[in-house]
Design a protein around this motif. Structure first.
Motif, PDB file in Angstrom:
ATOM      1  N   GLY A 198       0.667  -1.107   0.070  1.00  0.00           N
ATOM      2  CA  GLY A 198      -0.144  -0.188   0.154  1.00  0.00           C
ATOM      3  C   GLY A 198       0.685   1.260   0.122  1.00  0.00           C
ATOM      4  N   PHE A 241       1.746   2.385  -3.419  1.00  0.00           N
ATOM      5  CA  PHE A 241       0.512   2.709  -4.270  1.00  0.00           C
ATOM      6  C   PHE A 241       0.273   4.465  -3.815  1.00  0.00           C
ATOM      7  CE2 PHE A 241       0.398  -1.524  -5.272  1.00  0.00           C
ATOM      8  CZ  PHE A 241       0.065  -1.690  -6.960  1.00  0.00           C
ATOM      9  N   GLN A 242       0.066   4.457  -2.530  1.00  0.00           N
ATOM     10  CA  GLN A 242       0.048   5.732  -1.685  1.00  0.00           C
ATOM     11  C   GLN A 242       0.982   6.749  -2.263  1.00  0.00           C
ATOM     12  OE1 GLN A 242      -2.598   6.319   0.050  1.00  0.00           O
ATOM     13  NE2 GLN A 242      -2.334   8.266   0.558  1.00  0.00           N
ATOM     14  N   ALA A 280      -0.339   7.862  -5.809  1.00  0.00           N
ATOM     15  CA  ALA A 280      -1.470   8.281  -5.820  1.00  0.00           C
ATOM     16  C   ALA A 280      -1.616   9.522  -5.423  1.00  0.00           C
ATOM     17  CB  ALA A 280      -2.699   7.156  -5.150  1.00  0.00           C
ATOM     18  N   ASP A 281      -0.977  10.051  -4.223  1.00  0.00           N
ATOM     19  CA  ASP A 281      -1.101  11.137  -3.529  1.00  0.00           C
ATOM     20  C   ASP A 281      -0.086  12.118  -4.023  1.00  0.00           C
ATOM     21  OD1 ASP A 281       1.274  10.602  -2.077  1.00  0.00           O
ATOM     22  OD2 ASP A 281       0.047  10.550  -0.066  1.00  0.00           O
ATOM     23  N   GLY A 303       5.374   7.624   1.858  1.00  0.00           N
ATOM     24  CA  GLY A 303       4.136   6.897   1.301  1.00  0.00           C
ATOM     25  C   GLY A 303       3.471   6.026   2.406  1.00  0.00           C
ATOM     26  N   TYR A 341       0.376   5.834   4.277  1.00  0.00           N
ATOM     27  CA  TYR A 341      -0.853   4.686   4.102  1.00  0.00           C
ATOM     28  C   TYR A 341      -1.032   4.219   5.478  1.00  0.00           C
ATOM     29  CZ  TYR A 341      -2.915   0.591   2.169  1.00  0.00           C
ATOM     30  OH  TYR A 341      -3.854  -0.414   1.682  1.00  0.00           O
ATOM     31  N   ASN A 354      -5.557   6.884   3.755  1.00  0.00           N
ATOM     32  CA  ASN A 354      -5.181   6.055   2.604  1.00  0.00           C
ATOM     33  C   ASN A 354      -5.999   5.647   1.592  1.00  0.00           C
ATOM     34  OD1 ASN A 354      -6.879   4.087   3.940  1.00  0.00           O
ATOM     35  ND2 ASN A 354      -5.167   3.006   4.685  1.00  0.00           N
ATOM     36  N   GLY A 394      -4.497   5.541  -1.992  1.00  0.00           N
ATOM     37  CA  GLY A 394      -3.793   4.387  -2.381  1.00  0.00           C
ATOM     38  C   GLY A 394      -4.725   3.159  -2.455  1.00  0.00           C
TER      39      GLY A 394
END
Length: 340
Positions: A45, A48-49, A52-53, A240, A244, A249, A252
């Motif tokens: 996670g 991906f966080q 994504a952020d 990240g 997360y 989160n 993510g």
């Protein structure tokens, strides 16, 4: 591919083809490709966080994540120079790389504790790890070659009660006098859904199986030629992970669910809660030195245990498997709540 992530192999084939990235201006951001060892899930996670952020973007990186899967081998892509970083399963993979002269190096350890557990049914009288010995033990082939050898050398386990674990919980559910391997972040959830009971959980890390898990690897030539890029990728990844685990989160998780519809909101929330409850990501050295922390002492301790268990050879120069150059700087630690 992580040897302990095979549990969803039959359903995940199509998902491995997806990639994700933050739209970025090529002229200002360094392009980076990071390969995971399984399909998108909460255990990945923080990465991906950070996509994504916009955390990676803030560190000057345009990161593309290439999920792994049952038919993918992202570590080979790393070795071949096709991707820049890879998420390895655990320290044993790093030792194996040294033994086989594979030019990859671990640069951070996301999980301070390996999530490997043994599950028992609620009525089983199991209060400590030795209580597993009389039970039928469902252990995978990979598990037999790693943590079970440690159970034998450290606690006197015997293979006579072991049965093959094929990532199907039904044999365990049907036998109240059995124990099954799993990850603390997923298998207990799956068993409860399938059987209607909450299994007892013994986390092997709490009994001395002190491998690092979910490692970031790169090639030696990347470290030599682009140390600043490596540092930025590590730092942004740690931020990240703090976001997360401890902050909002949702971004993510939305990306994870898009790539892998099996990751329901309930399972994602369960996985994050268990990572926090058991200190999978943030415990021990990371509380002082930041998520991703590693130490020479910890590596030496685990190496000695694996030598004793006959898993690795005593003359292996395990120190070549990692570097502390990019971690233990406390990056992102201010994002941790005062009481994690």
């Amino acid at each position: 591919m992580s040897p302990f992530h095979l549990r969803r192999a039959l359903t995940a084939g199509l998902m491995a083809a997806f990639v994700c990235s933050v739209p970025a201006r090529a002229e200002t951001l360094d392009k980076v490709t990071f390969g995971t060892n399984w399909v998108a899930e909460a255990e990945h996670g923080g990465f991906f966080q950070a996509v994504a952020d916009g955390t990676y973007k803030k560190y000057g990186l345009d990161v593309t994540i290439v999920p792994g899967g049952p038919n993918e081998n992202n570590r080979m892509l790393l070795i071949a120079g096709k991707i820049d970083f890879f998420m390895a399963a655990n320290t044993l993979m790093s030792f194996d790389a040294v033994a086989n002269n594979v030019p990859v190096v671990t640069i951070a350890a996301i999980f301070q504790k390996d999530p490997q557990v043994m599950l028992t049914q609620p009525d089983a009288k199991v209060g400590k790890i030795e209580d597993l010995k009389p039970l039928t033990l469902f252990v995978s082939k990979e598990g037999m070659g790693s943590y079970f050898q440690w159970l034998k050398s450290e606690y006197g386990f015997n293979e006579k009660n072991v049965r093959p674990y094929n990532f199907n919980p039904q044999p365990f559910i049907a036998n109240p006098k059995s124990a099954m391997q799993g990850y603390v972040t997923s298998e207990p959830f799956a068993v409860e859904k399938a059987a209607g009971f909450k299994p007892n959980v013994l986390l092997l890390a709490d009994y001395g199986f002190n491998t690092y898990s979910t490692l970031i690897e790169t090639r030696r030539d990347v470290i030599e030629k682009k140390p600043d890029l490596v540092q930025r990728f590590v730092d942004a990844s740690m931020v990240g992970w703090y976001n997360y685990i401890y902050r909002d989160n949702s971004a993510g998780n939305a990306m994870i669910k898009k790539l892998n519809p099996e990751m329901t909101d309930d399972l994602l929330a369960y996985s994050v809660a268990k990572m926090k409850e058991h200190g999978i990501v943030d415990s021990g050295d990371s509380l002082k030195n930041g998520i991703g922390a590693m130490s020479d002492e910890r590596y030496a301790s685990f190496f000695n245990k694996m030598v004793k268990a006959g898993v690795v050879k005593s003359d292996l120069d395990f120190r070549k498997s990692y570097t502390l150059r990019f971690v233990n700087k406390g990056v992102g630690a201010e994002l941790r709540p005062s009481k994690p």
